[in-house]
Design an enzyme around this catalytic site. Structure first.
Site, PDB file in Angstrom:
ATOM      1  N   ASP A  17       1.043 -38.666  -6.409  1.00 24.19           N
ATOM      2  CA  ASP A  17       0.547 -38.478  -4.863  1.00 24.19           C
ATOM      3  C   ASP A  17      -0.825 -38.019  -4.948  1.00 24.19           C
ATOM      4  O   ASP A  17      -1.361 -37.610  -3.829  1.00 24.19           O
ATOM      5  CB  ASP A  17       1.561 -37.499  -3.895  1.00 24.19           C
ATOM      6  CG  ASP A  17       2.943 -38.303  -3.566  1.00 24.19           C
ATOM      7  OD1 ASP A  17       2.759 -39.458  -3.782  1.00 24.19           O
ATOM      8  OD2 ASP A  17       3.636 -37.629  -3.187  1.00 24.19           O
ATOM      9  N   CYS A  48       6.545 -51.962   1.300  1.00 16.67           N
ATOM     10  CA  CYS A  48       5.810 -50.492   1.227  1.00 16.67           C
ATOM     11  C   CYS A  48       4.491 -51.093   0.524  1.00 16.67           C
ATOM     12  O   CYS A  48       4.539 -51.645  -0.535  1.00 16.67           O
ATOM     13  CB  CYS A  48       6.629 -49.387   0.201  1.00 16.67           C
ATOM     14  SG  CYS A  48       5.682 -48.081  -0.103  1.00 16.67           S
ATOM     15  N   ARG A 106      10.089 -44.127   4.896  1.00 18.85           N
ATOM     16  CA  ARG A 106      11.260 -44.608   3.783  1.00 18.85           C
ATOM     17  C   ARG A 106      12.204 -43.512   3.558  1.00 18.85           C
ATOM     18  O   ARG A 106      13.168 -43.649   3.205  1.00 18.85           O
ATOM     19  CB  ARG A 106      10.418 -45.060   2.459  1.00 18.85           C
ATOM     20  CG  ARG A 106       9.355 -46.044   2.722  1.00 18.85           C
ATOM     21  CD  ARG A 106       8.948 -46.445   1.436  1.00 18.85           C
ATOM     22  NE  ARG A 106       9.967 -46.923   0.658  1.00 18.85           N
ATOM     23  CZ  ARG A 106      10.477 -48.153   0.489  1.00 18.85           C
ATOM     24  NH1 ARG A 106      10.064 -48.893   1.225  1.00 18.85           N
ATOM     25  NH2 ARG A 106      11.634 -48.259  -0.259  1.00 18.85           N
ATOM     26  N   VAL A 154       4.253 -44.118 -12.457  1.00 20.88           N
ATOM     27  CA  VAL A 154       5.371 -43.916 -11.430  1.00 20.88           C
ATOM     28  C   VAL A 154       5.229 -45.094 -10.413  1.00 20.88           C
ATOM     29  O   VAL A 154       6.432 -45.835 -10.141  1.00 20.88           O
ATOM     30  CB  VAL A 154       5.281 -42.676 -10.657  1.00 20.88           C
ATOM     31  CG1 VAL A 154       6.201 -42.580  -9.889  1.00 20.88           C
ATOM     32  CG2 VAL A 154       5.156 -41.416 -11.806  1.00 20.88           C
ATOM     33  N   ARG A 211       0.795 -39.072   8.773  1.00 18.11           N
ATOM     34  CA  ARG A 211       2.444 -39.043   8.381  1.00 18.11           C
ATOM     35  C   ARG A 211       2.781 -37.821   7.664  1.00 18.11           C
ATOM     36  O   ARG A 211       3.583 -37.384   7.599  1.00 18.11           O
ATOM     37  CB  ARG A 211       2.704 -40.304   7.640  1.00 18.11           C
ATOM     38  CG  ARG A 211       3.101 -41.773   8.397  1.00 18.11           C
ATOM     39  CD  ARG A 211       3.637 -42.515   7.423  1.00 18.11           C
ATOM     40  NE  ARG A 211       4.534 -41.883   6.378  1.00 18.11           N
ATOM     41  CZ  ARG A 211       4.376 -42.187   5.045  1.00 18.11           C
ATOM     42  NH1 ARG A 211       3.855 -43.220   4.369  1.00 18.11           N
ATOM     43  NH2 ARG A 211       5.077 -41.433   4.033  1.00 18.11           N
ATOM     44  N   ARG A 266       9.549 -50.501  -3.964  1.00 21.97           N
ATOM     45  CA  ARG A 266      10.543 -49.198  -4.189  1.00 21.97           C
ATOM     46  C   ARG A 266      11.995 -49.327  -3.629  1.00 21.97           C
ATOM     47  O   ARG A 266      12.437 -49.185  -2.503  1.00 21.97           O
ATOM     48  CB  ARG A 266       9.817 -48.437  -2.800  1.00 21.97           C
ATOM     49  CG  ARG A 266       8.490 -47.823  -3.107  1.00 21.97           C
ATOM     50  CD  ARG A 266       7.757 -46.941  -2.295  1.00 21.97           C
ATOM     51  NE  ARG A 266       8.300 -45.555  -2.213  1.00 21.97           N
ATOM     52  CZ  ARG A 266       7.860 -44.629  -1.613  1.00 21.97           C
ATOM     53  NH1 ARG A 266       6.760 -44.816  -0.735  1.00 21.97           N
ATOM     54  NH2 ARG A 266       8.124 -43.299  -1.908  1.00 21.97           N
ATOM     55  N   LYS A 283       6.291 -31.414   2.975  1.00 24.73           N
ATOM     56  CA  LYS A 283       6.745 -32.325   3.664  1.00 24.73           C
ATOM     57  C   LYS A 283       8.001 -32.953   2.786  1.00 24.73           C
ATOM     58  O   LYS A 283       8.970 -33.274   3.313  1.00 24.73           O
ATOM     59  CB  LYS A 283       5.580 -33.540   3.876  1.00 24.73           C
ATOM     60  CG  LYS A 283       6.189 -34.986   4.410  1.00 24.73           C
ATOM     61  CD  LYS A 283       5.289 -36.119   4.371  1.00 24.73           C
ATOM     62  CE  LYS A 283       4.929 -36.769   2.980  1.00 24.73           C
ATOM     63  NZ  LYS A 283       6.054 -37.747   2.464  1.00 24.73           N
ATOM     64  N   ASN A 284       7.629 -33.234   1.662  1.00 20.97           N
ATOM     65  CA  ASN A 284       8.617 -33.784   0.614  1.00 20.97           C
ATOM     66  C   ASN A 284       9.779 -32.811   0.402  1.00 20.97           C
ATOM     67  O   ASN A 284      10.878 -33.378   0.029  1.00 20.97           O
ATOM     68  CB  ASN A 284       8.051 -34.394  -0.648  1.00 20.97           C
ATOM     69  CG  ASN A 284       7.205 -35.638  -0.283  1.00 20.97           C
ATOM     70  OD1 ASN A 284       7.278 -36.192   0.638  1.00 20.97           O
ATOM     71  ND2 ASN A 284       6.572 -36.062  -1.483  1.00 20.97           N
TER      72      ASN A 284
END
Ligand code: UD1
Length: 449
Positions: free
Chosen positions: A308, A117, A93, A330, A400, A122, A22-23
């Site tokens: 993640d 968020c 986002r 992070v 998502r 963020r 996805k990213n």
């Protein structure tokens, strides 16, 4: 709204394929805004974030088509529209990925700020810093970033922030610099494989980017970019999630379409916890030969352990004997899943950007609430490991970013079903626990004699 009902206690067994990332897909789709001619992408996962970006790109004049063979084609038909509206951006986002490409190609971008968020603050200050350094005039008006530049100019940019590098910030600035006049250098660039995949696809479009995968990028601007045919890299976060699910249920699972070189930190940590991870070509087999061991995990920018996977790791560590500490460097506030895990019986306490947990006791099913994409995955894993049934609400977060996760888990033997969120959907087993204590005698105030 849908929810999941998960019946825990089954070891996952079997073989499934990991989807495209996805990213990686999102910024690569956005880069199609800069191309002359069609871009053809293979292995773009079918999930809500991809649909959201497709809708946004459509409003920006890009024809987005899902072909019958699964490939996605994107072709910019008009260089006119420059506005990314709040209604579309607030859903995702990563819509901010259109900012750099729009500005570089169309000379103007008007992109809504995404707003709040659930995983913490963020900001996009580093994105704006990088684009300003390239010569853009930027102002914030009525919740929109308005960026303008007739043509960007190459320069030296330092993109480090208080929490390290920025992934989508690097994507935006790198993409914009490919069409700038002259050479741009970016220091403290993100090294994530998704940034590398975007860089590789831009190079295939005619860009000249060197240093991909390192914190130092050198980008020689070009006059134009052409459409490209590109296959998206496998999703390392989905792979990690399924590996962790296999481990948490003491299963034996083989995953296809895995890039082990993108998963070094995850695999190292799983091995430390007692999980056996065996690469087999483009596949990997995961199983748990003995008891799981506690471990300390620190989420860091790549090649560190991904933030993640933090929630999923935490669920796994509830199954490992002893004290574990999970720290997120992070997103230091990314702990919304913690009180939900406590509802399942986990013993966890938060200390600043860390969670301290005492694992090795069985979890027991309950109703829990998903707060964000990866937290949802963590709760699904906890539900698979727990005794009895777990209901996970608000799984639209999960939709998502995971392509048919429940179907993949079901193919591995999990008992998991998706139902409409409705009081009737709550299983009998999750009714309020019976109260067998004698009724309380009301306390009556008696004034002293
Ligand atoms: C991307 C990923 C997300 C992942 C995250 C970190 C996508 C679509 N999303 O998000 O799944 O969790 O990387 O690996 O790829 N920061 C600033 N200023 C900025 C930008 C970021 O201070 O301008 C901070 C953030 O608040 C955070 C850290 O830097 O603490 C990393 O954020 P960043 O890498 O930008 O995350 P995203 O790109 O939004």
């Amino acid at each position: 709204m849908d929810l999941f009902v998960v019946k825990g206690g089954t070891s996952l067994r079997g073989r499934v394929r990991v989807s495209g990332s996805k990213n990686a897909a999102l910024p690569i789709m956005a880069a199609a805004l800069m191309a002359d001619g069609p871009t053809i992408l293979h292995d773009v996962p079918e999930l809500a974030d991809v649909s959201s970006l497709s809708s946004l790109l459509t409003t920006l004049g890009v024809a987005v088509v899902r072909r019958t063979d699964g490939a996605m084609t994107l072709e910019s038909a008009s260089d006119e529209p420059c506005v990314a509206h709040y209604d579309l951006v607030r859903k995702m986002r990563a819509s901010v990925c259109v900012l750099g490409p729009l500005l570089a190609r169309r000379g103007r971008a008007c992109v809504s700020l995404p707003g709040g968020c659930n995983i913490g603050d963020r900001p996009i200050d580093l994105h704006l810093k990088g684009l300003r350094a390239l010569g853009a005039e930027i102002r914030i008006e009525r919740g929109y970033v308005i960026a303008e530049a007739a043509r960007l100019t190459g320069t030296s940019i330092y993109l480090g922030g208080p929490f390290g590098s920025t992934v989508t910030g690097t994507c935006n600035v790198m993409a914009a610099a490919t069409l700038a006049n002259g050479v741009t250098t970016i220091e403290a660039a993100a090294c994530e494989p998704e940034v590398v995949d975007l860089g590789n696809s831009l190079n295939a479009m005619g860009a000249r980017i060197e240093g991909l995968g390192t914190p130092f990028l050198r980008i020689e601007g070009v006059e134009r970019l052409a459409g490209v045919e590109h296959t998206i890299i496998p999703d390392r976060i989905e792979a990690a999630t399924l590996m962790i699910a296999a481990a948490a249920t003491r299963g034996r699972v083989t995953l296809d379409n895995v890039r082990m070189d993108h998963l070094t930190s995850v695999v190292e940590k799983l091995r430390e916890i007692g999980v056996r991870v065996q690469p087999r070509g483009a596949a990997v087999e995961v199983h748990v030969p003995a008891q799981l061991q506690s471990a300390d995990c620190v989420a860091l920018p790549y090649p560190g352990l991904p933030t993640d996977t933090q929630a999923q790791m935490m669920s796994l560590l509830t199954q490992a004997q002893g004290i574990s500490i999970v720290t997120d460097k992070v997103f230091p506030d990314r702990f919304m899943h913690l009180p939900e895990l406590v509802r399942l019986g986990a013993r966890i306490r938060r200390e600043g950007s860390s969670a301290i947990l005492s694992g090795g006791r069985p979890l027991s099913g309950a109703c829990v609430m998903a707060s964000d994409l990866r937290a949802s995955a963590g709760l699904v894993i906890a539900g698979l490991a727990a005794e009895g049934e777990t209901v996970i609400r608000r799984i639209y977060h999960l939709d998502r970013g995971y392509e048919r996760l429940e179907a993949k888990l079901a193919a591995l033997g999990a008992t998991i079903r998706r139902v409409k969120d409705d009081p009737a959907a709550i299983p009998e087993s999750l009714a309020v626990p019976e109260d067998n204590a004698p009724p309380l005698v009301p306390w009556v105030h008696r004034p002293a004699a």
